[in-house]
Design an enzyme around this catalytic site. Structure first.
Site, short mmCIF file in Angstrom:
data_model
loop_
_atom_site.label_atom_id
_atom_site.label_comp_id
_atom_site.label_asym_id
_atom_site.label_seq_id
_atom_site.Cartn_x
_atom_site.Cartn_y
_atom_site.Cartn_z
N ARG A 52 0.82 -1.20 0.00
CA ARG A 52 0.00 0.00 0.00
C ARG A 52 0.87 1.27 0.00
NH1 ARG A 52 -5.27 -0.90 1.01
NH2 ARG A 52 -5.62 1.16 1.90
N CYS B 298 -2.50 -6.70 3.68
CA CYS B 298 -3.19 -7.83 4.28
C CYS B 298 -4.70 -7.69 4.17
CB CYS B 298 -2.79 -7.98 5.74
SG CYS B 298 -1.05 -8.40 5.97
N VAL C 274 -10.72 -2.11 15.27
CA VAL C 274 -9.96 -1.40 14.24
C VAL C 274 -10.21 -1.98 12.84
CG1 VAL C 274 -7.67 -0.67 13.48
CG2 VAL C 274 -8.21 -0.76 15.93
#
Length: 445
Positions: free
Chosen positions: A98, A122, A340
């Site tokens: 990313r 991930c 999260v």
């Protein structure tokens, strides 16, 4: 015997004992490498781990004309010839990282344009780049979507603005920092992430000449400057890897000393580790020896507990998966509320196959509600223990989940087969040689 095999046979039942060395944080080093693009002179980054994410970012920087010289633990990054890379070259790395999104601000400053391919990382939950793009648009960037990816341009210099994140996203906070330091005027970022890696990135940028003020209410103010220099920086130690080895000691009834680990970034984890029954001893280096923390299982029963993950300074989501393996060996019912990433508890299905008793729930268990509570995600877990774990065939789902499967296999009776270890190389340096030194029994599958 060491190996880089993507599959391993792992025989469990032996406590891990010995010491491992942990170097710079995987969640800081690639971002500090990107920051080097902003400098008008070379940068030197130290305490660099030999992990796949560093390789990926090195390749991306090379495509953009940044010369990277690698020595053991040290990178020298020269951005004097930054240039545009072709989309097809960048797309070679599509799906593997990313980091390209974080290169946008620096490249817009240096070249006036940037390209983002399909992003990887991930598969632990929805991590949209909307926060990133919205922030860049507010600072004056134009975004055009094409089949091969996103093209960004900044016909004029990026400018400061007021931004409030809907969630204290680490990546979006890094995006604003990297874009605002050379923007015209002042930027105010509210609801910013405050992880130690964010503080270390700010330290890097400050060394380069940035003007950044951090306030206590998750507000960061950045005053843009006209030029930044290179930096010389020692990356903070990877607290997430250190905690992973601590959980391995707990789950296998072992005794592991993590060289390089520091107390400060691990305060919240250490409190939980003690509450569940683990023991630790901190060496802060006052006697001249390397900083380290020794983690061990003292014998007897571990204690079940209720736990909620949160952004810093709360209990980090990356600590949750390795700890869950240890909680399968605790007496009583443990509750874990993942606040999260909505899909981070999916890895527990394989643990149940090994004999664990873990039930997932859509409700917010643990005492507080979160943004996933009404969205039909299985984001809470009840873990009944202790349960004997048995060998199984496992497929690595993500970085932390994969390391957690290694821990489970090492704690289980019999020989497990773990596939897809390539993911673990993204964030754990030399993890197989480290396992070997700790007395683990494994061989290529």
């Amino acid at each position: 015997m060491t190996t880089s095999s993507s599959s391993l046979h792992i025989t469990g039942g032996t406590p891990l004992q010995g010491h491992v060395t942990v170097r710079g944080a995987k969640n800081l080093v690639p971002k500090a490498m990107v920051a080097a693009i902003l400098g008008s002179s070379p940068s030197v980054l130290r305490n660099v781990p030999n992990v796949a994410d560093v390789d990926i970012v090195t390749d991306l920087l090379d495509l953009h004309g940044v010369r990277v010289k690698r020595e053991p633990g040290i990178l020298t990054l020269d951005p004097s010839e930054v240039d545009r890379a072709e989309a097809d070259q960048i797309n070679v790395h599509a799906g593997s990282s990313r980091i390209p999104i974080l290169m946008c601000g620096p490249l817009l400053h240096r070249l006036g344009h940037a390209f983002i391919p399909d992003l990887g990382g991930c598969k632990i939950g929805d991590r949209p780049i909307d926060f990133h793009l919205d922030a860049l648009r507010e600072m004056g960037a134009e975004v055009v979507k094409k089949p091969e990816g996103l093209y960004l341009s900044a016909p004029q210099r990026l400018h400061g603005t007021k931004i409030e994140l809907p969630f204290p996203s680490v990546g979006a906070t890094e995006q604003v920092l990297l874009a605002a330091v050379l923007a015209e005027g002042k930027t105010e970022l509210r609801n910013a992430a405050t992880e130690p890696e964010i503080s270390d990135l700010i330290a890097v940028l400050q060394k380069m000449g940035a003007l950044i003020t951090v306030q206590s209410n998750r507000t960061i103010r950045i005053e843009g400057v006209d030029e930044l220099q290179g930096y010389d920086h020692w990356a903070l130690t990877d607290r997430l890897e250190a905690a992973s080895w601590a959980c391995a000691a707990l789950a296998t009834k072992g005794d592991i000393t993590v060289l390089g680990a520091e107390q400060g970034p691990l305060l919240t984890f250490l409190d939980v580790f003690r509450r569940v029954g683990g023991k630790f001893n901190i060496n802060d280096g006052g006697d001249g020896s390397p900083k380290s923390i020794r983690f061990w299982h003292p014998g007897g029963d571990l204690t079940a507990m209720a736990l909620e993950t949160d952004v810093a300074p709360g209990f980090q989501t990356d600590w949750q998966q390795p700890l869950v393996v240890a909680l399968t060996q605790a007496t009583g019912l443990s509750i874990v509320h993942e606040r999260v990433y909505e899909n981070r508890l999916g890895f527990t299905h394989a643990l149940n196959k090994m004999g664990a008793q873990i039930q997932l729930y859509r409700e917010c268990l643990g005492g507080s509600t979160c943004r996933f509570g009404q969205r039909n995600f299985l984001h809470s877990a009840a873990i009944a223990g202790p349960t004997k774990l048995n060998a199984a065939e496992l497929e690595v789902p993500d970085l932390r989940g994969g390391f957690s499967y290694l821990i489970a296999a090492l704690a289980a009776e019999g020989t497990s087969t773990v596939h897809g270890l390539d993911l673990i190389y993204r964030g754990y340096e030399d993890f197989l040689p480290k396992l070997e030194r700790l007395g683990a029994s494994f061989q290529p599958a």
